[in-house]
Scaffold this motif. Structure first.
Motif, PDB file in Angstrom:
ATOM      1  N   TYR A 387      48.020  49.229  46.619  1.00 64.53           N
ATOM      2  CA  TYR A 387      46.655  48.876  46.236  1.00 64.53           C
ATOM      3  C   TYR A 387      45.905  48.242  47.412  1.00 64.53           C
ATOM      4  CZ  TYR A 387      42.854  46.380  43.878  1.00 64.53           C
ATOM      5  OH  TYR A 387      41.623  45.896  43.518  1.00 64.53           O
ATOM      6  N   GLN A 388      46.577  47.349  48.147  1.00 65.87           N
ATOM      7  CA  GLN A 388      45.927  46.675  49.278  1.00 65.87           C
ATOM      8  C   GLN A 388      45.578  47.654  50.394  1.00 65.87           C
ATOM      9  OE1 GLN A 388      48.880  43.597  50.098  1.00 65.87           O
ATOM     10  NE2 GLN A 388      47.583  42.029  49.192  1.00 65.87           N
ATOM     11  N   ASP A 390      45.051  50.909  50.001  1.00 57.91           N
ATOM     12  CA  ASP A 390      43.934  51.719  49.493  1.00 57.91           C
ATOM     13  C   ASP A 390      42.620  50.965  49.609  1.00 57.91           C
ATOM     14  OD1 ASP A 390      45.319  53.981  48.857  1.00 57.91           O
ATOM     15  OD2 ASP A 390      45.553  53.524  46.717  1.00 57.91           O
ATOM     16  N   ALA A 391      42.671  49.655  49.365  1.00 61.87           N
ATOM     17  CA  ALA A 391      41.449  48.849  49.345  1.00 61.87           C
ATOM     18  C   ALA A 391      40.837  48.672  50.727  1.00 61.87           C
ATOM     19  CB  ALA A 391      41.748  47.478  48.729  1.00 61.87           C
ATOM     20  N   LEU A 392      41.620  48.968  51.793  1.00 61.41           N
ATOM     21  CA  LEU A 392      41.067  48.819  53.143  1.00 61.41           C
ATOM     22  C   LEU A 392      39.927  49.802  53.380  1.00 61.41           C
ATOM     23  CD1 LEU A 392      44.371  48.321  55.199  1.00 61.41           C
ATOM     24  CD2 LEU A 392      42.655  46.587  54.632  1.00 61.41           C
ATOM     25  N   GLY A 393      40.009  50.982  52.747  1.00 63.87           N
ATOM     26  CA  GLY A 393      38.899  51.941  52.798  1.00 63.87           C
ATOM     27  C   GLY A 393      38.732  52.647  54.124  1.00 63.87           C
ATOM     28  N   HIS A 394      39.677  52.507  55.047  1.00 67.89           N
ATOM     29  CA  HIS A 394      39.593  53.194  56.333  1.00 67.89           C
ATOM     30  C   HIS A 394      41.006  53.387  56.863  1.00 67.89           C
ATOM     31  CE1 HIS A 394      39.763  48.868  57.279  1.00 67.89           C
ATOM     32  NE2 HIS A 394      40.477  49.251  58.323  1.00 67.89           N
ATOM     33  N   GLU A 400      46.897  45.319  60.534  1.00 66.12           N
ATOM     34  CA  GLU A 400      46.595  45.293  59.104  1.00 66.12           C
ATOM     35  C   GLU A 400      47.781  45.788  58.285  1.00 66.12           C
ATOM     36  OE1 GLU A 400      41.902  46.124  58.479  1.00 66.12           O
ATOM     37  OE2 GLU A 400      43.018  47.720  59.511  1.00 66.12           O
TER      38      GLU A 400
END
Length: 627
Positions: A387-388, A390-394, A400
C-alpha cells in the motif's frame, strides 16, 4: 503460564510374535517393555502424580504367576517403576538375560501384553491406592482384570447407588474403583455364560478353561458395563488370559490412537508418541472413534466394535490448545492458526503501531501460537508495504524503497522461566516474593517508554501468575503498554472430564463478571441465577439447565477482560495493561474437528457436566454469600 495439571495418559502394547522373535531381530526379548517405557516417557506431560504398568504372560503353566503390576508416586514414577522391573534382570548372567525361553518361564514382566498409565488426580484423591492400573484378582485366569484410563465420570453417585443396590461392594467411593467393579462383575458373568456353553458341549477340566479363553467376548462386557457412563474417557484393560481392550466415550471427549503391523499393536493417548516410538508415518495410525472399542484376542486378532452409539461428538479443544504434544502435525498447524487468528485484535490493541511494538511469548507452551501470530503480522506488514509503495504514485527511488522495505516485525525472547527457583522456600512471605521471580526478563529487549510489549500465552485461567509474577516483571522493562494475549477464549466454566479445574472460585473471568455485577448494582442477577440453580437440585441431570451463563450475559467479552485487568494488575504498575482473548469463532475456525468448548461456552457435552456445574455454583454462592 499457569500449569493446568491435567491429565492422565494411557499406553498399551501387544506383541504378536513369540519373545524369541524379538530377541533374534532386536537383540532383546524386552522389546515390548522398552517400547512401553518410550511411550510413557513421551507422554510424561500427562503424569505429574504417579505411574503404573501391568503385564500378562500368555500360556503360563498352572502355579506360575502370569499377571504383574508395578506402581509408584511422584514426578519420577516412570523411572522408578521401570527401574524396579529391571532390578529383576540386572544380576543375570548374559546368557540367561538373552534366553527368551528362560525369561518367559521364570522372569516377572517377561510377557507379551503390557499396559501403562500416567496419572494426575483431578478429584483431590491421591496416594498409591489411586494409581492405575487397578487389579481385580480371581482364581480363574480369564476373570483377572487390570484396568486403567484417562477419564472423569460425572455420574459416579448414580452408578454407585445402582451397583450397591444389586449387592456389589466397591472398595472405595471413586470412579475407577466403581468402574473396576462394574467391568469385573460383567466379566464374571461373561465367563459364566461361556462356561455354561462349554459344559453343554460336554467339556470338562482344562478343556473348559481353554474353551472359555478362546470364546470369551469382551464386547459383551463393555456393552453392559459402559452404557450408563457419563463423562469423557478412554478406558483400557487386560485380562489374565491375555484379552486386551480400549474403549472411548461416545462423545469423543478424550482421544486414543492405535497402530498395528505384523509384530506389534500399540495404543496411546496421543498420535505423535506412536510415530516417534515406532518410527511410523501419521497416516498409518488410526484414531479410536467415539463409542468404539478395540479388542485384541489372546490369539492376536485385532478388531474394532461400536460399543455405544456415538452422541453429538465433542472432542476436547483444550487438548489441542494446551495438553497434547505440539509435535503432532495437525496440532502444530492448529496452534499456529490460533496465533494468526488473534492478529486483528492485537493490531487494534496497539493502535496499529507495529514500528513501536515488540512481540514475544510466555514460555513454553505458547511458542507455536507465537509463530502463527508472527506469520499473521508479517502478512499484515507486507500488505502495508504494498500500500505504501502504491501510494508513492511514481517510480520510487532507492531510499524510499529501502525505508519501506526495511520495516520488520520486532520479535524478542522477553520472558524466561526460572523453574529452579520454585522448590526451596515454603514460608509465606518468602514464598510470595519467590513467586514474583519465577520468570526473568531480557533487559534491553525494548525501548523504555516508547515501545509496546505484546506477549502471548496459551490460556489464562486463574490469573495467579499474571498477578504474582508476569505483569510486575514485564513492567520493569518500562514498556508504554503491555498487551497480554491468550490464544484461547475466556475460561468461564469448570471442566468435569479430566482437566484440573472444577471450582467456580478458580476462574478470573467469573470473578470479573461477579465484580461487574456488584459495581453496577446488579446483584439481583446473581441471586436469580442462584435461585434457579437451587430449584434444579434433585431433578434428573438430563433436565438441568446452565444458569451460570446468566452471570456473564450482561457483559461483552471486552468488558470482562477490562475488569480482569483491574483485578490482576499489581499496584504500582506503570505501563497500561490490556488483555486480548481469542474469540470463540477463532477457536472453532482453528480447530474445526474439536468443537468441545464447554469451559468457554458453558455448553457441556453430557448432562452430568451441567449437574456438576450446578452443584459447584451453588457451593460457591453459599460459601461467599452465606445463603
Amino acid at each position: 503460564m499457569e500449569q493446568l495439571k491435567h491429565e492422565c495418559g494411557v499406553a498399551m502394547i501387544r506383541l504378536l510374535k513369540p519373545l524369541e522373535y524379538y530377541e533374534e531381530k532386536y537383540g532383546t526379548w524386552m522389546y515390548g517393555l522398552n517400547k512401553l517405557y518410550l511411550l510413557m516417557e513421551k507422554q510424561h506431560n500427562r503424569g505429574q502424580e504417579g505411574a503404573g504398568l501391568a503385564c500378562v504372560k500368555l500360556e503360563a503353566n498352572p502355579g506360575e504367576e502370569y499377571m504383574f503390576r508395578e506402581r509408584a508416586l511422584g514426578s519420577s514414577a516412570i523411572t522408578e517403576i521401570f527401574g524396579t522391573v529391571q532390578s529383576n534382570f540386572k544380576d543375570l548372567p548374559k546368557e540367561q538375560l538373552h534366553d527368551a525361553g528362560y525369561a518367559k518361564r521364570v522372569l516377572p514382566f517377561a510377557g507379551e501384553v503390557y499396559m501403562g498409565h500416567l496419572r494426575y488426580s483431578t478429584t483431590g484423591k491421591s496416594g498409591i491406592s489411586y494409581v492405575h492400573p487397578f487389579l481385580r484378582r480371581n482364581n480363574w485366569r480369564a476373570k483377572n482384570l487390570a484396568l486403567c484410563g484417562n477419564f472423569n465420570m460425572t455420574n459416579v453417585d448414580e452408578i454407585f447407588a445402582r451397583i450397591t443396590a444389586i449387592g456389589q461392594h466397591p472398595r472405595k467411593y471413586a470412579d475407577t474403583y466403581i468402574m473396576l467393579e462394574q467391568v469385573g462383575h460383567r466379566l464374571d458373568r461373561e465367563v459364566e455364560r461361556v462356561f455354561n456353553l462349554a459344559e453343554a458341549e460336554g467339556l470338562a477340566g482344562m478343556e473348559i478353561t481353554r474353551y472359555i479363553e478362546d470364546h470369551i467376548d469382551l464386547a459383551n462386557v463393555l456393552r453392559t458395563s459402559s452404557k450408563e457412563w457419563d463423562g469423557g474417557y478412554v478406558m483400557c484393560g487386560l485380562t489374565g488370559s491375555g484379552e486386551t481392550f480400549a474403549v472411548r466415550d461416545p462423545w469423543g471427549i478424550r482421544t486414543a490412537f492405535w497402530y498395528q503391523d505384523d509384530e506389534i499393536v500399540v495404543l496411546a493417548s496421543e498420535r505423535p508418541v506412536i510415530q516417534t516410538a515406532l518410527n511410523v508415518p501419521a497416516g498409518s495410525i488410526r484414531e479410536l472413534q467415539p463409542g468404539q472399542a478395540m479388542f485384541i484376542h489372546k490369539a492376536g486378532k485385532v478388531r474394532t466394535v461400536q460399543i455405544n452409539k456415538p452422541r453429538e461428538v465433542r472432542p476436547c479443544s483444550f487438548e489441542r490448545i494446551y495438553f497434547s504434544r505440539g509435535s503432532d502435525a495437525d496440532i502444530y498447524r492448529e496452534r499456529k492458526l490460533l496465533g494468526e487468528k488473534l492478529v486483528p485484535n492485537i493490531l487494534k490493541a496497539i493502535d496499529y503501531d507495529i514500528d513501536h511494538t515488540v512481540f514475544s511469548f510466555i514460555p513454553n507452551t505458547a511458542e507455536v501460537a507465537f509463530y502463527g501470530m508472527l506469520q499473521g503480522l508479517d502478512e499484515y506488514l507486507n500488505e502495508e508495504k504494498v500500500y505504501q509503495i502504491d501510494a508513492l504514485g511514481h517510480a520510487p527511488g532507492h531510499d524510499e524503497l529501502e525505508r519501506i522495505l526495511s520495516r520488520r516485525i520486532r520479535s524478542e525472547k522477553v520472558a524466561i522461566k526460572d523453574i529452579k527457583l520454585r522448590t526451596f522456600i515454603a514460608e509465606g512471605n518468602s514464598r510470595n516474593d519467590l513467586a514474583a521471580h519465577v520468570y526473568d526478563i531480557t533487559y534491553g529487549s525494548l525501548v523504555p517508554g516508547e515501545d509496546n510489549l505484546v506477549i502471548i500465552d496459551d490460556s489464562i485461567v486463574r490469573g495467579t501468575t499474571l498477578r504474582q509474577s508476569i505483569i510486575g516483571i514485564l513492567d520493569r522493562l518500562n514498556p508504554k503498554k503491555i498487551v497480554i494475549v491468550s490464544s484461547s477464549p475466556q475460561v468461564r466454566y469448570p471442566d468435569y472430564y479430566g482437566i484440573d479445574m472444577s471450582r467456580m472460585s478458580e476462574f478470573i473471568a467469573f470473578k470479573a463478571a461477579v465484580e461487574l455485577l456488584k459495581e453496577r448494582d446488579m446483584k439481583d442477577v446473581i441471586a436469580a441465577a442462584y435461585r434457579k440453580s437451587k430449584e434444579q437440585v434433585g431433578l434428573p441431570k438430563e433436565q438441568m439447565v446452565n444458569y451460570v451463563k446468566d452471570i456473564y450475559a450482561p457483559f461483552t467479552d471486552e468488558e470482562i477482560s477490562a475488569k480482569m485487568v483491574e483485578l490482576l494488575t499489581p499496584k504500582g504498575t506503570k505501563a497500561q495493561v490490556q488483555i486480548v482473548y481469542q474469540p470463540l469463532e477463532g477457536l472453532h475456525e482453528a480447530c474445526p474437528k474439536h468443537p468441545g468448548d464447554w469451559y468457554f461456552s458453558g455448553d457441556y457435552p453430557t448432562p452430568g457436566g451441567v449437574k456438576l456445574l450446578n452443584a459447584a455454583f451453588i457451593d460457591y454462592i453459599e460459601q461467599v454469600y452465606q445463603f
